[in-house]
Design an enzyme around this catalytic site. Structure first.
Site, short mmCIF file in Angstrom:
data_model
loop_
_atom_site.label_atom_id
_atom_site.label_comp_id
_atom_site.label_asym_id
_atom_site.label_seq_id
_atom_site.Cartn_x
_atom_site.Cartn_y
_atom_site.Cartn_z
N CYS A 89 4.57 6.56 -10.59
CA CYS A 89 4.21 7.73 -9.79
C CYS A 89 5.43 8.29 -9.07
O CYS A 89 5.43 9.44 -8.63
CB CYS A 89 3.12 7.37 -8.80
SG CYS A 89 3.50 5.95 -7.76
N GLU A 139 1.68 14.96 -14.23
CA GLU A 139 2.53 13.78 -14.33
C GLU A 139 2.81 13.47 -15.80
O GLU A 139 1.88 13.47 -16.62
CB GLU A 139 1.84 12.57 -13.69
CG GLU A 139 2.00 12.48 -12.19
CD GLU A 139 1.56 11.12 -11.67
OE1 GLU A 139 2.43 10.31 -11.33
OE2 GLU A 139 0.35 10.87 -11.60
N LYS A 148 -9.72 -6.03 -7.90
CA LYS A 148 -9.90 -5.64 -9.30
C LYS A 148 -8.57 -5.16 -9.86
O LYS A 148 -8.14 -4.04 -9.60
CB LYS A 148 -10.94 -4.54 -9.46
CG LYS A 148 -11.40 -4.39 -10.94
CD LYS A 148 -11.77 -3.00 -11.32
CE LYS A 148 -10.58 -2.14 -11.61
NZ LYS A 148 -9.81 -2.58 -12.82
N GLU A 172 -2.83 5.35 -2.58
CA GLU A 172 -1.51 5.68 -3.11
C GLU A 172 -1.77 6.30 -4.48
O GLU A 172 -2.10 5.60 -5.43
CB GLU A 172 -0.63 4.43 -3.20
CG GLU A 172 0.84 4.75 -3.35
CD GLU A 172 1.24 4.92 -4.80
OE1 GLU A 172 1.39 6.09 -5.23
OE2 GLU A 172 1.42 3.92 -5.49
#
Length: 503
Positions: A309, A406, A199, A275
């Site tokens: 990231c 973040e 996906k 991750e």
């Protein structure tokens, strides 16, 4: 120092550049891909892909759901036994051919990527090369899966150890590196002999669909890779994880979603690779080469408009070199050409969607409300597109949200420090531990700080660490497992022990 940037227009693509992109995108299939065939979603629903630089639609794709997910997983399960017995060399050659096709079509793939997620063409071409290398690397790893044979301590049993494919895998990728995140998971799965349901992110599906075309052309058998894209990820992924058929999940994305997937995977004890998020500290020591540090910081911060990231999120600068770093960084950030990534000369594109732009705007506003100083940027742009000016903030207070969240945008927060221990405590004072950076001329300090930073990866005097030959992954809430390097294929293999009595 400069004040905040006033609102202005950004560079736009020409009509010729836009038409060339449209012609390439029009050749991409836009359905669900199951057992070697493209088709409509079972529900007949569709969703639209938007160019974030223009806010205009560029494609309409099938919006998959539970019925499509079920068919895709059944196809993967049916293909597993035969695919798992395929010769390693054959699997490796498929990956090698796919690598060559990606390099051959780099310009087309880069154009697709830029159109759907915004990064400048030059940077998109770099991602194509990086992504293709995972196919080349794991094509070579396919023939290097090893076992072992030894005797038990009492000499009465021969111990044979082999590695076998884990089985059908669920692969879920994000939008920010739409090609590389796909090849980093698909490459080792193919090399190990696993079938897959995949996906891709609904914001950037076209790069993944183009990748599927390449794998088909490279000779990947029907049923080995099945793709269902959906605007409702849970309606596809949850049935895969709860089916009892899938044996592994590999996910790249936010920590919050990763935790939910781990909870679902626990029901059937699926092998899991995660991750997840990051909050990378970038440390510039008092003895650092300032020019080199700022160059490295620009790479670590501005790659992909900061939407990574691994992006430098909190920049700790020793007070002795703070002013030099701030001045040089502001000069570089203000010199960046912002605009549609398809336009010639653009160095910084838009953020991926309006929600991302809103988040960055709110983080900067919160920091300035609490006392941070805007050295440059700090605003959006007039006109269409989800653009935010390259921004440098200084003297970030500990209470600012930007210290804990973040950023995922082109914002560089500077945090002066005097004491190494206090700085390390701040650097490690986060639930994430993916990436860290250290700039220093002292080998001893480099290793000392590299060892003290609680991350899975550290860049020592470099702002670019990702490499197909190296293990990528984090600690704490940044994830489980590693992708890339010799470790990457291990995530898709099970260890089997055969015992044979010795007469």
């Amino acid at each position: 120092m400069s004040n905040a940037t006033s609102k202005q227009s950004v560079r736009e693509a020409t009509k010729d550049q836009a038409w060339q992109a449209k012609a390439i995108i029009d050749e991409i299939p836009t359905g669900v891909f199951i057992d070697g065939t493209w088709g409509d979603a079972a529900s007949g629903r569709t969703t639209t892909v938007i160019n974030p630089a223009t806010e205009q639609p560029i494609a309409t794709i099938a919006d998959g759901g539970p019925k499509d997910a079920e068919r895709a997983l059944k196809a993967a399960a049916a293909a597993q036994a035969e695919w798992g017995r395929t010769a390693p060399r054959e699997r490796g050659e498929i990956l090698r051919r796919a690598y060559e096709l990606m390099i051959e079509r780099a310009d087309e793939l880069a154009t697709i990527m830029t159109s759907e997620m915004g990064k400048p063409l030059e940077e998109a071409r770099g991602e194509v090369t990086y992504a293709a290398e995972f196919f080349r690397w794991f094509g070579e790893e396919a023939v290097r899966v090893r076992g072992d044979m030894t005797l038990s301590g009492d000499g009465k049993t021969r111990i044979f150890v082999s590695r076998q494919p884990v089985g059908p895998c669920v692969l879920v990728t994000p939008w920010n590196f739409p090609l590389a995140m796909g090849t980093r998971k698909i490459g080792p799965a193919i090399a190990a002999g696993c079938t897959m349901v995949f996906k891709p992110a609904h914001l950037t599906p076209l790069s993944s669909f183009a990748l599927v075309q390449i794998l088909q052309e490279a000779g990947l058998p029907d049923g080995v890779l099945n793709v269902v894209c959906s605007s409702d990820a849970g309606s596809v992924v949850e049935p895969w994880l709860s089916s009892g058929i899938a044996r592994k999940v590999s996910f790249t994305g936010s920590t919050g979603v990763g935790v939910k997937l781990l909870e679902q995977a626990a029901k059937h004890v699926l092998r899991s690779s995660m991750e997840l998020g990051g909050n990378a500290p970038f440390i510039i020591c008092q003895d650092a080469d300032v020019d080199a540090a700022v160059e490295g910081l620009m790479v670590a911060k501005m790659r992909n408009m900061g939407e990574a990231c691994t992006a430098a999120n909190r920049i700790f600068v020793h007070r002795d070199v703070h002013d030099q770093v701030a001045e040089k960084l502001v000069d570089k950030m203000q010199s960046l050409v912002v605009g549609d990534g398809l336009a010639t000369g653009v160095q910084t594109g838009p953020l991926v969607e309006e929600k991302a732009l809103t988040k960055v705007t709110e983080l900067v506003q919160d920091a300035t409300d609490k006392g941070a100083e805007v050295l440059c940027g700090g605003t959006g742009y007039d006109g269409s597109g989800f653009f935010y000016a390259p921004t440098v903030l200084d003297d970030i207070p500990a209470s600012a949200d930007i210290m804990r969240e973040e950023i995922f945008g082109p914002v560089a927060p500077l945090i002066p420090y005097d004491d190494e221990d206090e700085m390390i405590a701040l650097a490690n004072g986060t639930p994430w531990g993916l990436m860290g950076y250290v700039y220093t001329e002292s080998v001893d300090r480099a290793f000392r700080l590299g060892e003290r930073i609680e991350t899975g990866m550290v860049g020592l005097n470099t702002g670019l660490v990702s490499n197909p030959a190296a293990p990528f992954g984090g600690v704490k809430e940044s994830g489980l497992g590693r992708e890339g390097g010799a470790f990457g294929i291990e995530e898709f293999l099970e260890v089997k022990y055969l015992a044979l009595p010795r007469s």
